[in-house]
Design a protein around this motif. Sequence first.
Motif, PDB file in Angstrom:
ATOM      1  N   ASP A 223       0.757  -0.970  -0.021  1.00 25.62           N
ATOM      2  CA  ASP A 223       0.027  -0.058   0.037  1.00 25.62           C
ATOM      3  C   ASP A 223       0.847   1.256  -0.130  1.00 25.62           C
ATOM      4  O   ASP A 223       1.745   1.355   0.911  1.00 25.62           O
ATOM      5  CB  ASP A 223      -0.784   0.120   1.339  1.00 25.62           C
ATOM      6  CG  ASP A 223      -2.010   0.850   1.257  1.00 25.62           C
ATOM      7  OD1 ASP A 223      -1.797   1.883   0.485  1.00 25.62           O
ATOM      8  OD2 ASP A 223      -3.090   0.837   1.885  1.00 25.62           O
ATOM      9  N   TYR A 225       0.561   4.027   0.939  1.00 24.25           N
ATOM     10  CA  TYR A 225       0.166   4.994   2.273  1.00 24.25           C
ATOM     11  C   TYR A 225       1.174   4.548   3.124  1.00 24.25           C
ATOM     12  O   TYR A 225       1.353   5.347   3.964  1.00 24.25           O
ATOM     13  CB  TYR A 225      -1.289   4.772   2.441  1.00 24.25           C
ATOM     14  CG  TYR A 225      -1.631   5.706   3.623  1.00 24.25           C
ATOM     15  CD1 TYR A 225      -2.004   7.122   3.299  1.00 24.25           C
ATOM     16  CD2 TYR A 225      -1.570   5.182   5.086  1.00 24.25           C
ATOM     17  CE1 TYR A 225      -2.243   7.933   4.431  1.00 24.25           C
ATOM     18  CE2 TYR A 225      -1.829   6.017   5.985  1.00 24.25           C
ATOM     19  CZ  TYR A 225      -2.435   7.493   5.573  1.00 24.25           C
ATOM     20  OH  TYR A 225      -2.622   8.295   6.912  1.00 24.25           O
ATOM     21  N   ASP A 226       1.472   3.148   3.024  1.00 25.88           N
ATOM     22  CA  ASP A 226       2.288   2.729   4.149  1.00 25.88           C
ATOM     23  C   ASP A 226       4.036   3.498   4.291  1.00 25.88           C
ATOM     24  O   ASP A 226       4.454   3.236   5.041  1.00 25.88           O
ATOM     25  CB  ASP A 226       2.509   1.087   4.141  1.00 25.88           C
ATOM     26  CG  ASP A 226       1.048   0.450   4.349  1.00 25.88           C
ATOM     27  OD1 ASP A 226       0.464   1.102   5.035  1.00 25.88           O
ATOM     28  OD2 ASP A 226       0.888  -0.631   4.215  1.00 25.88           O
ATOM     29  N   ALA A 231       2.083   7.796   7.493  1.00 20.31           N
ATOM     30  CA  ALA A 231       1.799   6.313   8.063  1.00 20.31           C
ATOM     31  C   ALA A 231       2.972   6.314   9.152  1.00 20.31           C
ATOM     32  O   ALA A 231       2.852   5.586  10.142  1.00 20.31           O
ATOM     33  CB  ALA A 231       1.839   5.331   7.084  1.00 20.31           C
ATOM     34  N   ASP A 236      -3.255  10.314  10.712  1.00 23.68           N
ATOM     35  CA  ASP A 236      -3.993  10.239   9.497  1.00 23.68           C
ATOM     36  C   ASP A 236      -5.087  10.987   9.019  1.00 23.68           C
ATOM     37  O   ASP A 236      -5.997  11.613   9.969  1.00 23.68           O
ATOM     38  CB  ASP A 236      -4.990   8.703   9.630  1.00 23.68           C
ATOM     39  CG  ASP A 236      -4.180   7.517   9.770  1.00 23.68           C
ATOM     40  OD1 ASP A 236      -3.090   7.338   8.985  1.00 23.68           O
ATOM     41  OD2 ASP A 236      -4.698   6.686  10.780  1.00 23.68           O
ATOM     42  N   GLN A 309      -2.624  12.766   2.257  1.00 19.61           N
ATOM     43  CA  GLN A 309      -2.934  11.623   1.577  1.00 19.61           C
ATOM     44  C   GLN A 309      -4.022  10.995   2.387  1.00 19.61           C
ATOM     45  O   GLN A 309      -3.870  10.734   3.612  1.00 19.61           O
ATOM     46  CB  GLN A 309      -1.909  10.599   1.447  1.00 19.61           C
ATOM     47  CG  GLN A 309      -0.685  10.896   0.550  1.00 19.61           C
ATOM     48  CD  GLN A 309       0.624   9.978   0.393  1.00 19.61           C
ATOM     49  OE1 GLN A 309       1.573  10.376   1.012  1.00 19.61           O
ATOM     50  NE2 GLN A 309       0.303   8.875  -0.098  1.00 19.61           N
ATOM     51  N   HIS A 311      -6.063   7.594   2.980  1.00 20.86           N
ATOM     52  CA  HIS A 311      -6.343   6.270   2.813  1.00 20.86           C
ATOM     53  C   HIS A 311      -7.771   5.798   2.761  1.00 20.86           C
ATOM     54  O   HIS A 311      -8.660   6.705   3.453  1.00 20.86           O
ATOM     55  CB  HIS A 311      -5.850   5.305   3.952  1.00 20.86           C
ATOM     56  CG  HIS A 311      -5.358   3.954   3.463  1.00 20.86           C
ATOM     57  ND1 HIS A 311      -6.565   3.042   3.718  1.00 20.86           N
ATOM     58  CD2 HIS A 311      -4.654   3.174   3.129  1.00 20.86           C
ATOM     59  CE1 HIS A 311      -6.353   2.025   3.317  1.00 20.86           C
ATOM     60  NE2 HIS A 311      -4.773   1.883   2.942  1.00 20.86           N
ATOM     61  N   ASP A 313      -9.521   3.708   3.942  1.00 14.72           N
ATOM     62  CA  ASP A 313      -9.971   3.195   5.056  1.00 14.72           C
ATOM     63  C   ASP A 313     -10.480   4.371   5.893  1.00 14.72           C
ATOM     64  O   ASP A 313     -11.073   4.605   6.937  1.00 14.72           O
ATOM     65  CB  ASP A 313      -9.148   2.436   5.727  1.00 14.72           C
ATOM     66  CG  ASP A 313      -8.790   1.044   5.176  1.00 14.72           C
ATOM     67  OD1 ASP A 313      -9.727   0.766   4.391  1.00 14.72           O
ATOM     68  OD2 ASP A 313      -8.042   0.476   5.626  1.00 14.72           O
ATOM     69  N   ASN A 314      -9.874   5.418   5.408  1.00 14.67           N
ATOM     70  CA  ASN A 314     -10.251   6.860   6.459  1.00 14.67           C
ATOM     71  C   ASN A 314     -11.009   7.896   5.491  1.00 14.67           C
ATOM     72  O   ASN A 314     -11.079   9.023   5.734  1.00 14.67           O
ATOM     73  CB  ASN A 314      -8.799   7.610   6.678  1.00 14.67           C
ATOM     74  CG  ASN A 314      -7.988   6.824   7.579  1.00 14.67           C
ATOM     75  OD1 ASN A 314      -8.354   6.187   8.436  1.00 14.67           O
ATOM     76  ND2 ASN A 314      -6.798   6.656   7.460  1.00 14.67           N
TER      77      ASN A 314
END
Length: 409
Positions: A223, A225-226, A231, A236, A309, A311, A313-314
């Motif tokens: 990912d 983002y990682d 991260a 986040d 950025q 993600h 999931d956010n």
Amino acid sequence: MAEKGIVPIKLSLTEGDFYTLWAPSWREGGNEWQAFLGADDDLYVFNSPAELLTYIESDNKHDLSSHPEWKSFNSRDAARVVPEANNELDIVGAPALLADRPSYANVKTISRVFAVMRSLGNVTASAPVSVFFSSHSVLHNVDRGADHYAGPNGLGEWTAIGRAVVANWDKVVDALDEAITIKEVDKVFVEDAQTRIQEAEAAAIAAREAEEQVAKEEAEKIDPYDTSAWAAAGIDPIKIIIDGRTVYTLRTYLGGQPVFLGKFGEIYTFNSQKALLRWLVEHDDHDLARASTWSDLMLGINAGETEVQVHPDNVYSFNGLVQDINTSVDAVDTKQMGRAYELMADTADWADDDSMNSYFLANPRMQDYISYMLGGSDTSGYVPHAPFNDHSQSWRELEEMLTKRFSKI
């Protein structure tokens, strides 16, 4: 040239293209050696890689058999005799490169040609070759690379090399033409050798493509983002879509508890990512500033190196939930609802107030409804049924409780 061990090379000379093996340099017995495929004073060349392979697989004796790397080289597959592109050396065509500008490719190619020529001259004790290189010290500067010729005197020096080559190259090439021995091999075995070379090359291509595919698949698993500054900091950016508007803020977890960008229960929200970054540069009075990684994150933001950025999931979308709840149980995207409810619960925990608990105490059926929709076990046997307007209204009120915490909406 940086090669070590034994490498196949292609030499373009007066009579055509020839293939042989070269051992650039190695140390043995305290001395430095270099060699080509041959025996005694003879330097063997072949008309094709297949003929070269046929010869080295025969019982014929040659000087390279005593090289410390010979067994390792000769144990490789049939493609071991095929030169790489940078080892295909156009000796006859070298003057044309010097007539052109000293580009990276031209300087690198001339450097490789000169390296092999010097080695050929040393191994064959060719006086014309040795005298040429010893008489023109400027030739050695090509090993410094194209940058050496970028200065004010660079083109002049490149031209000087060209003049030296033009005046002497024919004699040097003639000396090499005389030094080589075009070795004959048993033609019966050449076709088989060519087939095995093609098979080995095809296998190498297939193996390389398989490795590239594995590498691609592994890269796709990572990912992006990682590897971001967010991260690394554990803080986040989050995107909230509600009432047809979109706002951005930040969140982390300290000691397992949510912490938002804000203070005294107010979440600082922004209608664009750039507005969020601008505000961060100018303000540090907020709850997130107590995170141990905050100063590290701000280094990149202050330097203009860190962009927002978000993600997937956010990203929290409330759009359409009120209407879906009012329609039917099946119309509701429970994943969307669960994420929205998670955000509302996090903000209430961070604000350290009992507003949501108080609301559910006053509206117990709404708590049962949410528990049922999200798969909770404590619903006291409750099953939602139409009409759902009370539930949709209650959900709207929960959304309003959330947006009242925002600084901007």
